[in-house]
Write a protein that holds these residues in place. Structure first.
Motif, PDB file in Angstrom:
ATOM      1  N   VAL A 167      60.307 -54.760  -2.624  1.00 38.69           N
ATOM      2  CA  VAL A 167      59.319 -56.368  -3.131  1.00 38.69           C
ATOM      3  C   VAL A 167      58.562 -55.658  -4.529  1.00 38.69           C
ATOM      4  O   VAL A 167      59.025 -56.835  -5.366  1.00 38.69           O
ATOM      5  CB  VAL A 167      58.796 -56.209  -2.066  1.00 38.69           C
ATOM      6  CG1 VAL A 167      57.803 -57.537  -2.976  1.00 38.69           C
ATOM      7  CG2 VAL A 167      58.999 -56.743  -0.594  1.00 38.69           C
ATOM      8  N   GLY A 168      58.300 -54.671  -4.917  1.00 35.09           N
ATOM      9  CA  GLY A 168      57.696 -54.482  -6.393  1.00 35.09           C
ATOM     10  C   GLY A 168      56.604 -55.771  -6.176  1.00 35.09           C
ATOM     11  O   GLY A 168      57.053 -56.277  -7.440  1.00 35.09           O
ATOM     12  N   GLY A 224      64.105 -65.108  -8.755  1.00 36.00           N
ATOM     13  CA  GLY A 224      63.573 -64.434  -7.039  1.00 36.00           C
ATOM     14  C   GLY A 224      64.316 -64.104  -6.454  1.00 36.00           C
ATOM     15  O   GLY A 224      65.412 -63.700  -6.405  1.00 36.00           O
ATOM     16  N   ARG A 225      63.602 -63.413  -5.080  1.00 35.52           N
ATOM     17  CA  ARG A 225      64.352 -62.275  -4.990  1.00 35.52           C
ATOM     18  C   ARG A 225      64.344 -62.394  -3.180  1.00 35.52           C
ATOM     19  O   ARG A 225      63.197 -62.148  -2.953  1.00 35.52           O
ATOM     20  CB  ARG A 225      63.764 -61.114  -4.865  1.00 35.52           C
ATOM     21  CG  ARG A 225      64.976 -59.942  -6.701  1.00 35.52           C
ATOM     22  CD  ARG A 225      63.975 -58.979  -6.882  1.00 35.52           C
ATOM     23  NE  ARG A 225      62.916 -58.596  -6.835  1.00 35.52           N
ATOM     24  CZ  ARG A 225      61.584 -57.455  -6.614  1.00 35.52           C
ATOM     25  NH1 ARG A 225      62.076 -57.220  -6.251  1.00 35.52           N
ATOM     26  NH2 ARG A 225      60.474 -58.097  -6.463  1.00 35.52           N
ATOM     27  N   LEU A 226      65.060 -62.419  -2.827  1.00 36.24           N
ATOM     28  CA  LEU A 226      65.122 -62.450  -0.881  1.00 36.24           C
ATOM     29  C   LEU A 226      65.692 -60.756  -0.482  1.00 36.24           C
ATOM     30  O   LEU A 226      66.352 -60.286  -1.344  1.00 36.24           O
ATOM     31  CB  LEU A 226      66.051 -63.078  -0.105  1.00 36.24           C
ATOM     32  CG  LEU A 226      66.516 -62.474   1.377  1.00 36.24           C
ATOM     33  CD1 LEU A 226      65.039 -62.731   1.685  1.00 36.24           C
ATOM     34  CD2 LEU A 226      68.015 -64.050   1.085  1.00 36.24           C
ATOM     35  N   VAL A 227      64.332 -60.235  -0.011  1.00 37.72           N
ATOM     36  CA  VAL A 227      64.167 -58.453   0.725  1.00 37.72           C
ATOM     37  C   VAL A 227      64.292 -59.023   2.239  1.00 37.72           C
ATOM     38  O   VAL A 227      63.399 -58.958   2.305  1.00 37.72           O
ATOM     39  CB  VAL A 227      63.210 -58.088  -0.223  1.00 37.72           C
ATOM     40  CG1 VAL A 227      63.359 -56.422   0.265  1.00 37.72           C
ATOM     41  CG2 VAL A 227      62.950 -57.831  -1.965  1.00 37.72           C
ATOM     42  N   VAL A 245      69.777 -52.906   4.269  1.00 37.16           N
ATOM     43  CA  VAL A 245      68.478 -53.088   3.230  1.00 37.16           C
ATOM     44  C   VAL A 245      69.589 -53.958   2.587  1.00 37.16           C
ATOM     45  O   VAL A 245      70.411 -53.607   2.196  1.00 37.16           O
ATOM     46  CB  VAL A 245      67.732 -52.247   2.631  1.00 37.16           C
ATOM     47  CG1 VAL A 245      67.092 -52.768   1.647  1.00 37.16           C
ATOM     48  CG2 VAL A 245      67.338 -51.274   3.641  1.00 37.16           C
ATOM     49  N   THR A 246      69.206 -55.105   2.271  1.00 38.40           N
ATOM     50  CA  THR A 246      69.342 -56.154   0.564  1.00 38.40           C
ATOM     51  C   THR A 246      68.411 -56.107   0.265  1.00 38.40           C
ATOM     52  O   THR A 246      67.512 -56.674   0.506  1.00 38.40           O
ATOM     53  CB  THR A 246      70.292 -57.417   1.829  1.00 38.40           C
ATOM     54  OG1 THR A 246      69.426 -57.981   2.153  1.00 38.40           O
ATOM     55  CG2 THR A 246      71.922 -57.118   2.230  1.00 38.40           C
ATOM     56  N   VAL A 247      68.529 -56.425  -1.064  1.00 42.99           N
ATOM     57  CA  VAL A 247      68.439 -56.793  -2.242  1.00 42.99           C
ATOM     58  C   VAL A 247      68.676 -57.584  -2.806  1.00 42.99           C
ATOM     59  O   VAL A 247      70.066 -57.533  -3.799  1.00 42.99           O
ATOM     60  CB  VAL A 247      67.565 -56.915  -3.788  1.00 42.99           C
ATOM     61  CG1 VAL A 247      66.707 -57.048  -4.068  1.00 42.99           C
ATOM     62  CG2 VAL A 247      66.155 -54.766  -2.540  1.00 42.99           C
ATOM     63  N   ALA A 248      68.151 -59.214  -3.276  1.00 47.53           N
ATOM     64  CA  ALA A 248      69.072 -59.884  -3.292  1.00 47.53           C
ATOM     65  C   ALA A 248      69.030 -60.705  -4.101  1.00 47.53           C
ATOM     66  O   ALA A 248      67.514 -61.654  -4.406  1.00 47.53           O
ATOM     67  CB  ALA A 248      70.130 -61.122  -2.558  1.00 47.53           C
ATOM     68  N   ARG A 249      68.917 -61.509  -5.793  1.00 48.94           N
ATOM     69  CA  ARG A 249      68.387 -62.654  -6.634  1.00 48.94           C
ATOM     70  C   ARG A 249      68.643 -63.404  -6.756  1.00 48.94           C
ATOM     71  O   ARG A 249      69.922 -63.692  -7.163  1.00 48.94           O
ATOM     72  CB  ARG A 249      68.740 -61.514  -8.311  1.00 48.94           C
ATOM     73  CG  ARG A 249      67.404 -62.017  -9.090  1.00 48.94           C
ATOM     74  CD  ARG A 249      67.611 -61.765 -10.131  1.00 48.94           C
ATOM     75  NE  ARG A 249      67.136 -59.609 -10.000  1.00 48.94           N
ATOM     76  CZ  ARG A 249      65.787 -59.300  -9.803  1.00 48.94           C
ATOM     77  NH1 ARG A 249      64.697 -60.452 -10.011  1.00 48.94           N
ATOM     78  NH2 ARG A 249      65.162 -58.004  -9.738  1.00 48.94           N
ATOM     79  N   LEU A 250      68.110 -64.925  -6.942  1.00 47.89           N
ATOM     80  CA  LEU A 250      68.732 -65.271  -7.507  1.00 47.89           C
ATOM     81  C   LEU A 250      68.949 -66.647  -8.333  1.00 47.89           C
ATOM     82  O   LEU A 250      68.126 -66.327  -9.494  1.00 47.89           O
ATOM     83  CB  LEU A 250      67.380 -67.502  -6.432  1.00 47.89           C
ATOM     84  CG  LEU A 250      67.845 -68.764  -7.105  1.00 47.89           C
ATOM     85  CD1 LEU A 250      69.121 -68.179  -5.830  1.00 47.89           C
ATOM     86  CD2 LEU A 250      66.510 -69.153  -6.160  1.00 47.89           C
TER      87      LEU A 250
END
Length: 186
Positions: free
Chosen positions: A33-34, A130-133, A180-185
């Motif tokens: 998340v940071g 923005g990110r979806l974690v 785990v996924t980290v997705a950026r809009l």
């Protein structure tokens, strides 16, 4: 589609740190998340706030979003940090302005709410970039923990839902039980 919500009569299990951190530690969540002082984030499917509490001291504004009022009642009993606002809502109808959030976090709850409408709504409330974690139970995982695998998504299905909603998936990996996924809009 979403499959089910966690049974509130089992809510005490959500506070078992040894068990929860086996699948996503506080340190891993922070790395994904940071969080920082200026960040506004929502923990969707926050339950009793176990992971919300791990992020709250390190972010500016935090929303604990859950569809079950009983989960918020349990969170209040344990004590809600001053920086956390409880929000009773489903992921498909989030009460935030468009672009209001820097991040949306889902730990072990993506399978409970994820469908095309919910992911479109998550994208709506995130600012550009923005990110979806997501850390969740993997349908293709070993199946020794978590919900029945028929009630979960595979990593590929989760990535497809996210990309179909306009996210660029920057990280996607499986582990023995979870993904785990980290997705950026964009």
């Amino acid at each position: 589609m979403g499959f089910h919500t966690f049974e509130t009569d089992r809510a005490d299990e959500l506070e078992d740190a040894a068990e929860r951190y086996r699948f996503c530690s506080r340190e891993e969540l922070h790395a994904l998340v940071g969080p920082h002082d200026g960040m506004t984030l929502a923990d969707v499917g926050s339950g009793t706030g176990f992971y919300t509490d791990a992020l709250a001291p390190h972010a500016g504004a935090v929303y604990a979003v859950d569809v079950q009022s009983a989960m918020h009642d349990r969170y209040r009993e344990k004590g809600v940090p001053d920086s956390v606002e409880l929000v009773e809502a489903g992921a498909g109808d989030l009460p935030f302005d468009a672009g209001a959030l820097d991040a949306v976090v889902s730990t072990m709850t993506f399978h409970e709410f994820a469908d095309p409408d919910a992911l479109t709504e998550v994208a709506r409330v995130l600012r550009p970039g923005g990110r979806l974690v997501t850390v969740d139970w993997d349908r293709d995982g070993a199946g020794a923990a978590g919900p029945p695998r028929a009630e979960t998504y595979s990593l590929g299905d989760a990535v497809s839902l996210q990309t179909d909603a306009g996210f660029a998936v920057e990280r996607a990996e499986t582990r023995p039980e979870t993904y785990v996924t980290v997705a950026r809009l964009d």
